[in-house]
Write a protein that holds these residues in place. Structure first.
Motif, PDB file in Angstrom:
ATOM      1  N   UNK A  97       0.728  -1.723   0.146  1.00  0.00           N
ATOM      2  CA  UNK A  97       0.314   0.272   0.301  1.00  0.00           C
ATOM      3  C   UNK A  97       0.762   0.728  -0.008  1.00  0.00           C
ATOM      4  N   UNK A  98       0.538   2.136  -0.334  1.00  0.00           N
ATOM      5  CA  UNK A  98       1.363   3.591  -0.523  1.00  0.00           C
ATOM      6  C   UNK A  98      -0.310   5.161  -0.088  1.00  0.00           C
ATOM      7  N   UNK A  99       0.566   5.489   0.651  1.00  0.00           N
ATOM      8  CA  UNK A  99       0.035   6.783   1.564  1.00  0.00           C
ATOM      9  C   UNK A  99       0.552   7.683   2.172  1.00  0.00           C
ATOM     10  N   UNK A 118      11.555  -0.759  10.785  1.00  0.00           N
ATOM     11  CA  UNK A 118      12.687  -1.856   9.504  1.00  0.00           C
ATOM     12  C   UNK A 118      11.988  -1.465   8.090  1.00  0.00           C
ATOM     13  N   UNK A 119      12.843  -0.612   7.346  1.00  0.00           N
ATOM     14  CA  UNK A 119      12.782  -0.592   5.775  1.00  0.00           C
ATOM     15  C   UNK A 119      12.794  -2.109   5.126  1.00  0.00           C
ATOM     16  N   UNK A 120      12.209  -2.316   5.674  1.00  0.00           N
ATOM     17  CA  UNK A 120      12.951  -4.197   5.129  1.00  0.00           C
ATOM     18  C   UNK A 120      10.797  -4.165   4.944  1.00  0.00           C
ATOM     19  N   UNK A 121      10.922  -3.632   5.406  1.00  0.00           N
ATOM     20  CA  UNK A 121       8.757  -3.839   6.005  1.00  0.00           C
ATOM     21  C   UNK A 121       7.914  -2.230   6.274  1.00  0.00           C
ATOM     22  N   UNK A 122       8.293  -1.878   6.758  1.00  0.00           N
ATOM     23  CA  UNK A 122       7.968  -0.354   5.928  1.00  0.00           C
ATOM     24  C   UNK A 122       8.535   0.672   5.871  1.00  0.00           C
ATOM     25  N   UNK A 123       8.379   2.379   4.999  1.00  0.00           N
ATOM     26  CA  UNK A 123       9.698   2.544   4.645  1.00  0.00           C
ATOM     27  C   UNK A 123       8.300   4.271   4.512  1.00  0.00           C
ATOM     28  N   UNK A 124       9.063   5.356   5.428  1.00  0.00           N
ATOM     29  CA  UNK A 124       8.416   5.991   5.090  1.00  0.00           C
ATOM     30  C   UNK A 124       8.833   7.691   4.960  1.00  0.00           C
ATOM     31  N   UNK A 138      -2.615  -5.661   4.940  1.00  0.00           N
ATOM     32  CA  UNK A 138      -2.201  -6.641   5.958  1.00  0.00           C
ATOM     33  C   UNK A 138      -1.718  -6.130   6.836  1.00  0.00           C
ATOM     34  N   UNK A 139      -0.575  -4.997   7.015  1.00  0.00           N
ATOM     35  CA  UNK A 139       0.067  -5.128   7.746  1.00  0.00           C
ATOM     36  C   UNK A 139      -0.002  -3.143   8.236  1.00  0.00           C
ATOM     37  N   UNK A 147       0.408   1.759  14.093  1.00  0.00           N
ATOM     38  CA  UNK A 147       0.092   1.531  15.282  1.00  0.00           C
ATOM     39  C   UNK A 147       0.340   3.135  16.064  1.00  0.00           C
ATOM     40  N   UNK A 148       1.426   3.771  15.636  1.00  0.00           N
ATOM     41  CA  UNK A 148       1.706   5.731  16.218  1.00  0.00           C
ATOM     42  C   UNK A 148       0.367   5.993  15.458  1.00  0.00           C
ATOM     43  N   UNK A 149      -0.135   5.907  14.194  1.00  0.00           N
ATOM     44  CA  UNK A 149      -1.087   7.187  13.665  1.00  0.00           C
ATOM     45  C   UNK A 149      -2.496   6.759  15.147  1.00  0.00           C
ATOM     46  N   UNK A 150      -2.592   5.265  14.602  1.00  0.00           N
ATOM     47  CA  UNK A 150      -3.687   4.834  15.095  1.00  0.00           C
ATOM     48  C   UNK A 150      -3.654   5.551  16.969  1.00  0.00           C
TER      49      UNK A 150
END
Length: 171
Positions: A97-99, A118-124, A138-139, A147-150
């Motif tokens: 997903x791209x947000x 973890x850049x293998x799992x998510x990046x910002x 799914x993640x 979790x942080x933005x929630x």
């Protein structure tokens, strides 16, 4: 001026705003060429007013009509186009997903960008008033940034949209 209005947290968590009712509300406020896109709180309007005035007007009306602590963000369509065009990651990767996270408070933005991801799992990455984010499908909710933005403390300060949704708004 043509504006995109992004509502935060509607049609999730018990806050229901039907898009037909949103369209009716925006028209009753005097906005022109009102159109809603998808059921996640996205609208397009025209107005002579400045974006800040539209924001205040819409938040007040949503709170009065629907009885929830409404927060919206308002962008001129050309400004939103610039944000989308600046997305720094490869778009449309299979299984990802791209947000874009639209962040009103610079301190909140800094805190999000400081997370140890973890850049293998998510990046910002940061942009002008935004945090760009890519995460496996799914993640989204279980990732560090998800979790942080929630957190409830961030509700007044940010909203997120999938880049595909933003493209529909701009199309």
């Amino acid at each position: 001026m043509r504006y995109v209005i992004l509502l935060r947290g509607v049609n999730v968590g018990g806050v229901t705003v039907k898009m037909a009712e949103l369209r009716e509300l925006l028209e009753s406020l005097g906005y022109g060429e009102v159109r809603t896109v998808l059921a996640s709180g996205n609208a397009l309007v025209t107005s002579e007013a400045a974006a800040d005035a539209v924001k205040a007007d819409v938040e007040t009306a949503l709170r009065a009509r629907f009885g929830y602590p409404a927060w919206v963000q308002v962008f001129a369509t050309e400004a939103l186009r610039g944000i989308v065009d600046a997305y720094p990651f490869e778009r449309g990767r299979e299984g990802w997903h791209d947000y874009v996270l639209f962040v009103l408070d610079p301190e909140v933005k800094d805190r999000l960008l400081a997370l140890d991801l973890d850049p293998a799992h998510e990046r910002c990455a940061g942009g002008e008033g935004v945090v760009y984010w890519t995460v496996p499908k799914g993640d989204t909710l279980d990732s560090e940034l998800g979790k942080a933005i929630g957190k409830a403390a961030y509700k007044p300060h940010l909203t997120s949209r999938n880049v595909n949704t933003l493209e529909k708004l701009l199309g």
